[in-house]
Every structure is written in C-alpha cells, then in structure tokens.
Design an enzyme around this catalytic site. Structure first.
Site, PDB file in Angstrom:
ATOM      1  N   ARG A  51       7.618  -1.188   7.084  1.00  0.00           N
ATOM      2  CA  ARG A  51       8.612  -2.248   6.851  1.00  0.00           C
ATOM      3  C   ARG A  51       9.033  -2.931   8.140  1.00  0.00           C
ATOM      4  NH1 ARG A  51      12.749   1.518   3.906  1.00  0.00           N
ATOM      5  NH2 ARG A  51      12.013   2.688   5.681  1.00  0.00           N
ATOM      6  N   LYS A 150      -0.548  15.465   0.827  1.00  0.00           N
ATOM      7  CA  LYS A 150       0.388  16.391   0.206  1.00  0.00           C
ATOM      8  C   LYS A 150       1.810  15.992   0.605  1.00  0.00           C
ATOM      9  CE  LYS A 150       1.428  19.886   3.559  1.00  0.00           C
ATOM     10  NZ  LYS A 150       1.457  21.237   4.014  1.00  0.00           N
ATOM     11  N   HIS A 180      -6.145  18.992   4.594  1.00  0.00           N
ATOM     12  CA  HIS A 180      -6.901  18.966   5.851  1.00  0.00           C
ATOM     13  C   HIS A 180      -7.508  20.324   6.196  1.00  0.00           C
ATOM     14  CE1 HIS A 180      -2.974  20.201   7.434  1.00  0.00           C
ATOM     15  NE2 HIS A 180      -3.640  20.744   8.420  1.00  0.00           N
ATOM     16  N   LYS A 184     -11.689  21.667   8.141  1.00  0.00           N
ATOM     17  CA  LYS A 184     -11.856  22.486   9.345  1.00  0.00           C
ATOM     18  C   LYS A 184     -13.277  23.043   9.412  1.00  0.00           C
ATOM     19  CE  LYS A 184      -7.035  23.649   9.996  1.00  0.00           C
ATOM     20  NZ  LYS A 184      -6.849  23.178  11.365  1.00  0.00           N
ATOM     21  N   GLU A 218       2.640  30.078  11.319  1.00  0.00           N
ATOM     22  CA  GLU A 218       3.102  29.039  12.239  1.00  0.00           C
ATOM     23  C   GLU A 218       4.173  29.625  13.142  1.00  0.00           C
ATOM     24  OE1 GLU A 218       3.266  24.878  10.102  1.00  0.00           O
ATOM     25  OE2 GLU A 218       4.397  26.328   8.935  1.00  0.00           O
ATOM     26  N   ASP A 237       4.778  24.221  -0.042  1.00  0.00           N
ATOM     27  CA  ASP A 237       4.270  23.494   1.114  1.00  0.00           C
ATOM     28  C   ASP A 237       2.907  24.018   1.573  1.00  0.00           C
ATOM     29  OD1 ASP A 237       4.601  21.538   3.212  1.00  0.00           O
ATOM     30  OD2 ASP A 237       4.967  23.191   4.601  1.00  0.00           O
ATOM     31  N   HIS A 242      -3.023  24.615   0.668  1.00  0.00           N
ATOM     32  CA  HIS A 242      -3.942  25.163   1.677  1.00  0.00           C
ATOM     33  C   HIS A 242      -4.449  26.571   1.336  1.00  0.00           C
ATOM     34  CE1 HIS A 242      -2.598  21.763   3.848  1.00  0.00           C
ATOM     35  NE2 HIS A 242      -1.485  22.267   4.302  1.00  0.00           N
ATOM     36  N   LYS A 341       6.859  30.472   8.688  1.00  0.00           N
ATOM     37  CA  LYS A 341       7.283  29.795   9.912  1.00  0.00           C
ATOM     38  C   LYS A 341       7.932  30.810  10.836  1.00  0.00           C
ATOM     39  CE  LYS A 341       8.030  25.144   8.219  1.00  0.00           C
ATOM     40  NZ  LYS A 341       6.989  24.576   9.074  1.00  0.00           N
TER      41      LYS A 341
HETATM   42  P1  NAP Z   1       7.209   9.466   8.601  1.00  0.00           P
HETATM   43  O1  NAP Z   1       7.040   9.770  10.053  1.00  0.00           O
HETATM   44  O2  NAP Z   1       8.565   9.524   8.004  1.00  0.00           O
HETATM   45  O3  NAP Z   1       6.599   8.013   8.372  1.00  0.00           O
HETATM   46  C1  NAP Z   1       6.785   7.285   7.192  1.00  0.00           C
HETATM   47  C2  NAP Z   1       6.137   5.913   7.344  1.00  0.00           C
HETATM   48  O4  NAP Z   1       6.321   5.195   6.130  1.00  0.00           O
HETATM   49  C3  NAP Z   1       6.732   5.066   8.460  1.00  0.00           C
HETATM   50  O5  NAP Z   1       5.706   4.316   9.046  1.00  0.00           O
HETATM   51  C4  NAP Z   1       7.690   4.154   7.692  1.00  0.00           C
HETATM   52  O6  NAP Z   1       7.934   2.982   8.434  1.00  0.00           O
HETATM   53  C5  NAP Z   1       6.888   3.904   6.425  1.00  0.00           C
HETATM   54  N1  NAP Z   1       7.701   3.510   5.275  1.00  0.00           N
HETATM   55  C6  NAP Z   1       8.851   4.094   4.846  1.00  0.00           C
HETATM   56  N2  NAP Z   1       9.325   3.439   3.769  1.00  0.00           N
HETATM   57  C7  NAP Z   1       8.455   2.435   3.516  1.00  0.00           C
HETATM   58  C8  NAP Z   1       8.411   1.396   2.540  1.00  0.00           C
HETATM   59  N3  NAP Z   1       9.343   1.271   1.593  1.00  0.00           N
HETATM   60  N4  NAP Z   1       7.364   0.547   2.567  1.00  0.00           N
HETATM   61  C9  NAP Z   1       6.399   0.653   3.515  1.00  0.00           C
HETATM   62  N5  NAP Z   1       6.398   1.609   4.464  1.00  0.00           N
HETATM   63  C10 NAP Z   1       7.416   2.474   4.478  1.00  0.00           C
HETATM   64  O7  NAP Z   1       6.298  10.403   7.690  1.00  0.00           O
HETATM   65  P2  NAP Z   1       4.983  11.225   8.131  1.00  0.00           P
HETATM   66  O8  NAP Z   1       5.406  12.508   8.758  1.00  0.00           O
HETATM   67  O9  NAP Z   1       4.061  10.338   8.889  1.00  0.00           O
HETATM   68  O10 NAP Z   1       4.359  11.619   6.717  1.00  0.00           O
HETATM   69  C11 NAP Z   1       3.678  10.711   5.888  1.00  0.00           C
HETATM   70  C12 NAP Z   1       3.144  11.444   4.661  1.00  0.00           C
HETATM   71  O11 NAP Z   1       2.220  12.437   5.064  1.00  0.00           O
HETATM   72  C13 NAP Z   1       4.208  12.197   3.864  1.00  0.00           C
HETATM   73  O12 NAP Z   1       3.825  12.195   2.521  1.00  0.00           O
HETATM   74  C14 NAP Z   1       4.113  13.621   4.406  1.00  0.00           C
HETATM   75  O13 NAP Z   1       4.566  14.568   3.469  1.00  0.00           O
HETATM   76  C15 NAP Z   1       2.630  13.721   4.605  1.00  0.00           C
HETATM   77  N6  NAP Z   1       2.255  14.710   5.628  1.00  0.00           N
HETATM   78  C16 NAP Z   1       2.668  14.575   6.912  1.00  0.00           C
HETATM   79  C17 NAP Z   1       2.269  15.495   7.854  1.00  0.00           C
HETATM   80  C18 NAP Z   1       2.682  15.360   9.306  1.00  0.00           C
HETATM   81  O14 NAP Z   1       2.173  16.149  10.120  1.00  0.00           O
HETATM   82  N7  NAP Z   1       3.525  14.417   9.667  1.00  0.00           N
HETATM   83  C19 NAP Z   1       1.443  16.574   7.488  1.00  0.00           C
HETATM   84  C20 NAP Z   1       1.020  16.674   6.153  1.00  0.00           C
HETATM   85  C21 NAP Z   1       1.432  15.732   5.235  1.00  0.00           C
HETATM   86  P3  NAP Z   1       9.217   2.006   8.152  1.00  0.00           P
HETATM   87  O15 NAP Z   1      10.408   2.897   8.035  1.00  0.00           O
HETATM   88  O16 NAP Z   1       9.249   1.061   9.300  1.00  0.00           O
HETATM   89  O17 NAP Z   1       8.918   1.310   6.880  1.00  0.00           O
END
Ligand code: NAP
Length: 492
Positions: A51, A150, A180, A184, A218, A237, A242, A341
């Site tokens: 956004r 996930k 993921h 691996k 972890e 989770d 996994h 954890k």
């Molecule tokens: P994050 O850091 O909170 O990022 C969320 C992203 O979505 C930001 O770029 C945000 O940017 C965007 N966003 C939020 N609301 C939006 C909207 N209404 N329209 C368009 N874009 C929007 O989350 P993340 O950690 O990257 O995780 C992303 C997904 O991957 C989640 O489902 C999470 O459960 C999964 N996941 C993450 C990890 C990890 O290591 N981080 C691992 C496994 C799974 P703006 O706020 O500027 O819109």
C-alpha cells in the site's frame, strides 16, 4: 560437482507484500542468488506491491539496502546486484480496494502472454481479496500461478475458506502452497537415499525400524511475530505443516514416478493413515509447553508471557507428540515429533532408529551393541549421518564403538547449498508443483490436528513450563522414555 542450473523461461513475478519481512529476508535474496547463477533471464521482471506509495527508484533503493547486507563479502553477488535491481518495479495497491487495479492489470498484460507468478506474501486475511481481484482483472489465465504461504487457516474450516477462495480464481495446477521445508536439500536427499539406493528400502518398515524422531528446534522467541504467534502456537505453526510434511516424506510408499501427483498421492495416504489422537489419549500422547525465563547460548532471555506482555496466554511454544501411522508398513512404529521455541540449539533433523540385532555374538566386555540410526539433518548444516557399530581401532580385545558415517553436503561438495526458497521459486516458474502441498493434503493434515486442538481446549490446562534453553518440559522426555527410548543426541 554440482547440478547444472538451467535458465527458466522469462517471467513476471509479482510479490504482494513486496516490502514485508518475508520478501526482503527470503524471497528477494533468493531471487538475487538465482539471477547471479544465471537462472533468471534478463527479460524477467519482479514487481513489488504494497500500500505504501513509492516510486520504482525508492523501492530499488530499499531492496538494494537489504540485499547489500545479504551479499556481505560475496563479490559475485555484489557485482550482479545493480543489474538485478534494474529488473525490479513497484506498484502501490491496496488488496482491499479497487483503486489502481485496472492500471496494474493493464501494465502486466502489456508484456504479452508470459509466465506470471503472484506471490501472496501478505497476511492470509488478504488472500480472498487478492484472488478475487486477480480473477476480476483477468490475471488468472493459463500461464499464471499463485503462491500462498502458511498459515493456510487455523483449522480445517478456515483452511477450506482460503482454499475455496483461491480455488475459485485459479485451477489447482496453478496453486503453489509453499512449505519451505520441502525445498531443503536434505528433504530431497531423503528421496534420493530411499529411492535411488537398494540398501534402505528393504529395511524401511516396521520389521527393521524401531521408531522415527522428527525434531524442529528454534532458539528464537517471539521476534516480531507476537500477535500472530499467540493466536497460533507451535502445533498450528509448525506441526500441522512442516513436521507432518517431513513425516510424510519418511513414511510414504515409493511413488510410481517423481511426478507431482504421484508423490502427493502417496503423502496424502500417509496423512489419512495417521491414527487420530482421542481426548482420552491426549495426556499421554501429547505434551504442550511454554517457556519461562532462562538462558539460550549464554544469553539471558525473558519468558514467553513477559515477551508477550500478557499474563494470561495459554499458547504453547513447545509440542512433543507420538504419532502412529496405521498401515502395513508402519504398524507399531511410533513417530515422535517435537518442536519448540527457546530450545538450546537451532536444529531440524529426522532420526530413523533401526531395531537391535536379534542376537549378539560379542562378549560382555565388547560393550553394548547399539541400534543403527540414519540421521538426516535439515539445518543448520544439511547432511546425513549413518550410525554404525564398528570395532574400536587398535590392538587389544574386541571392543565395539558406535560411530557415524558422516556426509555433510557443504563439506562434501564445497558449494553454496541453495536456500529452500531459491529452489521453490524456480519450481513455481517452471510450473512444477512436486514440492508443494496439494489442497487435500493441507485439509487432511488439519483433520488430524483439529481433534488435538479441541482436546487441549476442553482440558483447559495451562501448558507445562520449561526453562528457556532446555529441551522442553520433562514430560517430553517421559513421552519417549515411557516407551523405553530416548531422544537422539548427536554426540560426535
Ligand atoms: P509483513 O512483514 O507484515 O509484511 C506484510 C506486507 O503486506 C507488507 O509489504 C505490507 O505493506 C503488505 N500489505 C499489508 N496490507 C496490505 C494491503 N491491504 N494491500 C496490499 N499490501 C498489503 O509480513 P511477512 O512477515 O513478510 O509475512 C508475509 C506472509 O508470509 C504472512 O502470511 C506470513 O504468515 C507468511 N510467512 C512469513 C514468514 C517470515 O519469515 N516472515 C515465514 C513464513 C510465513 P503495506 O503495509 O505498505 O501495505
């Protein structure tokens, strides 16, 4: 010698959530590595969407900063970074609003008919909105694919809602549900070990295997994921996806071919063969824990409730459980799973513990004859160890020793092991879903998990406390020791 990387066809990859943690920490670094390796062609494009209003140049600068840190002292990566950043674009869109979608769709379509990957790296609450809009703007054609992360739901009912929404916009063959762990190196090596060697498969059953252990440990606590994690917990989770996926890779029958549906059919049969854990069995088949203050790697760390800033959470940060696969191959072989954890080390491994020899010819003084073990380590150092009994070298009487035949991949091949996301992203572009979860697998896993969640809920017990830096509550040790077994410890 390493496997050759073949370039993939040109593509447009749209990362919804392109400014988020996953994009900056995993997806874009993975793509940079694949580009530096020559696997991504020059006319491919990567478009970040979020956004926040920013220009292409702003986005490149932000990503460039993150990737500089990733590249570190790797001169080859650093040299490729400017050209990689040139492939990046940015589009400001809100998944929940119509504004801007028309132009976004037109800009993508202007590239003609090419592979389009939509990576939904946002909160799952946006999946329905995103899929509806991709369909409404005609972006779900035959060359399009969608990747979802996930958590796919928090129970069977919510997973079905997400799967229905994604399924109403994309055919199952276009949907890539990422886990993921399946990307691996060691997990694929499990396939190679089992199905490219004659040695293991004849022994791979209840006649010769005593039990299996799967550990995903972890050292970290909540990090920035407190809000999500406290509504999820370790069972949802980690175990639902996994650990059960790893269990499937160990327990499945040989697929007829290494083809997506053949492999996924076999995994599905395993999930459907998991014996349900009933409410009566919950206390002796499962252990849930929550960490208290302690020390990990010599650093004092607060307890879960302090980290969370709340006193009343009953969310588990540790699970150990005993699973049973009710079929001919695995009858009577327990699969012990544990994850948590703030454990003492970051390690993911699968231990296949073979049965004892039927009769020992060695004298008492030779020492005990220990069962063979095959240990597949997924992280941190991917590799395989086969524990064997040998004679203690040197003169003197015959004494036995339990030693590992050790194959650490990085040492053996001296190469950078691609990160799971690198491989999986290229599989998505190629349209190869073998290492992704099919809808029925996700749902079968929830079907097994839901009654455990329900029984815990009804019990209304608080999770057992464990000190950060320990291997979980003592009940987790008892879970295995009651059966006359112990958790594997790598002593070499
Ligand atoms: P994050 O850091 O909170 O990022 C969320 C992203 O979505 C930001 O770029 C945000 O940017 C965007 N966003 C939020 N609301 C939006 C909207 N209404 N329209 C368009 N874009 C929007 O989350 P993340 O950690 O990257 O995780 C992303 C997904 O991957 C989640 O489902 C999470 O459960 C999964 N996941 C993450 C990890 C990890 O290591 N981080 C691992 C496994 C799974 P703006 O706020 O500027 O819109």
């Amino acid at each position: 010698m390493t496997a050759k990387t073949l370039p993939v066809d040109p593509f447009d990859l749209v990362i919804f959530g392109g400014t988020g943690d996953l994009a900056l920490r995993k997806l874009l670094p993975g793509l940079l590595r694949r580009y530096a390796d020559g696997q991504i062609r020059e006319d491919s494009r990567i478009i970040g969407v979020a956004r926040d209003k920013q220009t292409d140049a702003d986005y490149r600068a932000k990503v460039g900063e993150a990737l500089q840190r990733v590249a570190g002292n790797d001169e080859a990566l650093k040299a490729k970074l400017p050209a990689f950043l040139d492939k990046l674009g940015y589009h400001a869109l809100d998944a929940t609003k119509d504004e801007g979608w028309e132009e976004f769709a037109a800009a993508l379509k202007a590239q003609g008919d090419r592979i389009r990957v939509f990576y939904l790296s946002t909160s799952p609450s946006l999946f329905v909105n995103l899929c509806d809009r991709l369909r409404a703007h005609g972006l779900n054609g035959g060359q399009s694919r969608v990747v979802i992360e996930k958590p796919i739901g928090h129970d069977l009912a919510s997973a079905t809602v997400i799967n229905d929404a994604v399924g109403s916009a994309f055919a199952e063959s276009q949907i890539f549900r990422i886990d993921h762990y399946l990307g691996k190196e060691t997990v694929q090596n499990l396939l190679a070990l089992r199905f490219a060697n004659i040695l293991f498969e004849p022994l791979w059953n209840a006649n010769h295997i005593d039990h299996v252990q799967i550990t995903v440990a972890e050292t970290v606590g909540l990090e920035k994921r407190a809000t999500y994690y406290d509504t999820s917990g370790a069972l949802r989770d980690m175990v639902q996806n996994h650990l059960l996926q790893l269990l499937c890779m160990v327990a499945m029958e040989p697929p007829a071919a290494l083809e997506a549906d053949a492999v996924r059919d076999e995994k599905l049969k395993v999930l459907r063969s998991l014996r349900p854990i009933t409410a009566d069995e919950i206390s002796h088949m499962t252990v849930r824990g929550q960490y208290r203050a302690g020390a990990v790697n010599g650093m004092a760390v607060p307890g879960y409730l302090d980290e969370l800033g709340r006193e009343d959470s009953r969310t588990e940060t540790f699970v150990a459980l005993k699973a049973e696969v009710d079929n001919w191959r695995w009858a009577g072989v327990p699969f012990y799973l544990r994850t948590g954890k703030r454990l003492p080390e970051r390690v993911s491994e699968i231990v296949i513990a073979f049965k004892q020899i039927p009769h020992s010819i060695f004298e008492h003084g030779a020492g005990p004859v220990m069962g063979n073990k095959l240990v597949l380590r997924l992280q941190p150092d991917e590799g395989v160890k086969l524990w064997l009994m040998i004679k203690d070298p040197g003169p003197g009487g015959l004494r036995l020793q339990h030693v590992p035949l050790d194959m650490s991949f990085a040492e053996a091949f001296g190469v950078h092991q691609p990160e799971a996301y690198e491989r999986l992203l290229m599989d998505v572009v190629r349209g190869n879903p073998t290492l992704f979860m099919r809808r029925d697998e996700v749902e079968a896993a929830w079907k097994w998990i839901d009654p455990i969640l329900g029984a815990w809920e009804n019990q209304r017990e608080t999770p057992k406390p464990y000190t950060a830096g320990s291997w979980g509550p003592s009940a987790a040790v008892a879970l295995v020791e009651r059966d006359g077994r112990t958790w594997h410890e790598d002593t070499v």
